[in-house]
Design a protein around this motif. Sequence first.
Motif, PDB file in Angstrom:
ATOM      1  N   ALA A  40       0.827  -1.211   0.000  1.00 23.63           N
ATOM      2  CA  ALA A  40       0.000   0.000   0.000  1.00 23.63           C
ATOM      3  C   ALA A  40       0.858   1.256   0.000  1.00 23.63           C
ATOM      4  N   ARG A  45       1.815   2.846  -3.264  1.00 21.71           N
ATOM      5  CA  ARG A  45       0.880   3.677  -4.033  1.00 21.71           C
ATOM      6  C   ARG A  45       1.269   5.150  -3.925  1.00 21.71           C
ATOM      7  N   LEU A  96      -5.545  10.111   6.416  1.00 20.45           N
ATOM      8  CA  LEU A  96      -5.895   9.680   5.062  1.00 20.45           C
ATOM      9  C   LEU A  96      -7.407   9.518   4.941  1.00 20.45           C
ATOM     10  N   VAL A 148      -9.798  11.767   2.546  1.00 20.41           N
ATOM     11  CA  VAL A 148     -10.564  11.150   1.456  1.00 20.41           C
ATOM     12  C   VAL A 148     -12.050  11.475   1.619  1.00 20.41           C
ATOM     13  N   MET A 202      -2.500  11.586  -4.113  1.00 21.29           N
ATOM     14  CA  MET A 202      -3.479  10.612  -3.644  1.00 21.29           C
ATOM     15  C   MET A 202      -4.894  11.174  -3.761  1.00 21.29           C
ATOM     16  N   ASP A 224      -5.702   9.028  -6.799  1.00 20.45           N
ATOM     17  CA  ASP A 224      -5.712   7.672  -6.253  1.00 20.45           C
ATOM     18  C   ASP A 224      -6.371   7.622  -4.872  1.00 20.45           C
ATOM     19  N   ARG A 225      -7.638   7.998  -4.802  1.00 25.26           N
ATOM     20  CA  ARG A 225      -8.319   7.953  -3.499  1.00 25.26           C
ATOM     21  C   ARG A 225      -8.491   6.516  -3.026  1.00 25.26           C
ATOM     22  N   GLY A 226      -8.620   5.602  -3.972  1.00 24.20           N
ATOM     23  CA  GLY A 226      -8.675   4.187  -3.599  1.00 24.20           C
ATOM     24  C   GLY A 226      -7.398   3.758  -2.909  1.00 24.20           C
ATOM     25  N   GLY A 227      -6.270   4.213  -3.457  1.00 27.06           N
ATOM     26  CA  GLY A 227      -4.980   3.885  -2.850  1.00 27.06           C
ATOM     27  C   GLY A 227      -4.850   4.485  -1.464  1.00 27.06           C
ATOM     28  N   ALA A 228      -5.385   5.694  -1.287  1.00 25.17           N
ATOM     29  CA  ALA A 228      -5.315   6.344   0.022  1.00 25.17           C
ATOM     30  C   ALA A 228      -6.103   5.542   1.049  1.00 25.17           C
ATOM     31  N   GLN A 229      -7.279   5.060   0.635  1.00 26.22           N
ATOM     32  CA  GLN A 229      -8.095   4.266   1.548  1.00 26.22           C
ATOM     33  C   GLN A 229      -7.428   2.931   1.863  1.00 26.22           C
ATOM     34  N   GLN A 230      -6.815   2.348   0.836  1.00 26.42           N
ATOM     35  CA  GLN A 230      -6.115   1.075   1.020  1.00 26.42           C
ATOM     36  C   GLN A 230      -4.961   1.255   2.003  1.00 26.42           C
ATOM     37  N   LEU A 231      -4.217   2.370   1.847  1.00 24.03           N
ATOM     38  CA  LEU A 231      -3.089   2.632   2.742  1.00 24.03           C
ATOM     39  C   LEU A 231      -3.576   2.848   4.172  1.00 24.03           C
TER      40      LEU A 231
END
Lengths: 196, 196
Positions: A13, A16, A47, A51, B32, B36-43
């Motif tokens: 992660a 990313r 984060l 978001v 992010m 890449d908001r998906g990546g931010a949530q994943q992180l």
Amino acid sequence: MSGEHALGALVQALQRLPGVGQRSAQRMAYHMLQHDRGGAQQLASALQTAVQHVRHCSQCHTFTEGDICPICADPARDATRLAVVETPADQAALERSGAFNGRYFVLMGRISPLDGRGVHDIGAAELMKRASDGVVREVILATNFTAEGEATAHLLGEALRSLGLSVTRLARGVPAGSELEYVDLGTIAHALAARR
Amino acid sequence: MSGEHALGALVQALQRLPGVGQRSAQRMAYHMLQHDRGGAQQLASALQTAVQHVRHCSQCHTFTEGDICPICADPARDATRLAVVETPADQAALERSGAFNGRYFVLMGRISPLDGRGVHDIGAAELMKRASDGVVREVILATNFTAEGEATAHLLGEALRSLGLSVTRLARGVPAGSELEYVDLGTIAHALAARR
């Protein structure tokens, strides 16, 4: 390490993030888990909050938490001048200079054919709509003086002029405090041509 | 940008990552949120999961999700040999070489007087206890060949020898595949002295 799912997922992660490869991701994960679990939790919630709450200003496209950013909402700013910048960081630099009291349009990017980013990805249509609100009279193209920033300024400038707007570009020249000996030749040539 | 709390908090939190300054944190946050908001949530969730589930192996101190890591739990590994490494990444490098079938002790750091990290911060007492379990006969010091790694190996080696254990150090010499012309002089001197 194959059985270590949570650690592996964290290293994945972290990659990313822009500019973070496998090795730095590993170093980051080890550091946070070994020395700064509080920081890891803080980053996780920052984060998630960002978001959830950060969106784009409906006027200038910069990041904001409300519908309109503080600069667009400020009635004291000169609505006849619109500075076009690439990123919120560039906008912040102009703000710090204290030399501009108009409004902004933040492209949130630049044209970059190599990355497949064209004029539609930087909100050109929204800029045209914003600039033709009947109040804006001058659009100042303050994109960076890189190849991509120049190409962006060129394309946007043509489109904006065709709307009958006055379009200007930040001046090039010798930076304050610099010695001519160390200034690059292209900058000196521009400074000579634009001498006053 | 002063009114933008969530974004500012994210930029702050990203700076807790090692090697990330204000500018890269800003660049990361913009990237992010923009792309890449998906990546931010994943992180965010990977950080939370890792903080919750990753702890230290009770035997070797490496990161693990259970009480004992897979290597310490593997009965096929040679329990008479114990390799001491600085980090899980160094351990992984030894594992990839396929040349070691013993057990490990992971210091999770090294002695670093400049950062105020002494022999107690790298679990020296736990290592002494682990190494004097009556089964371990040889301790292989596989800390890095940096000034700090060498100092760590030196101090730990003295303490381990005083327990009557056989203590070895990884050999220094010319790396495989390298041309002498490009090898540093200290390495050549060591390779000459240890010639066979």
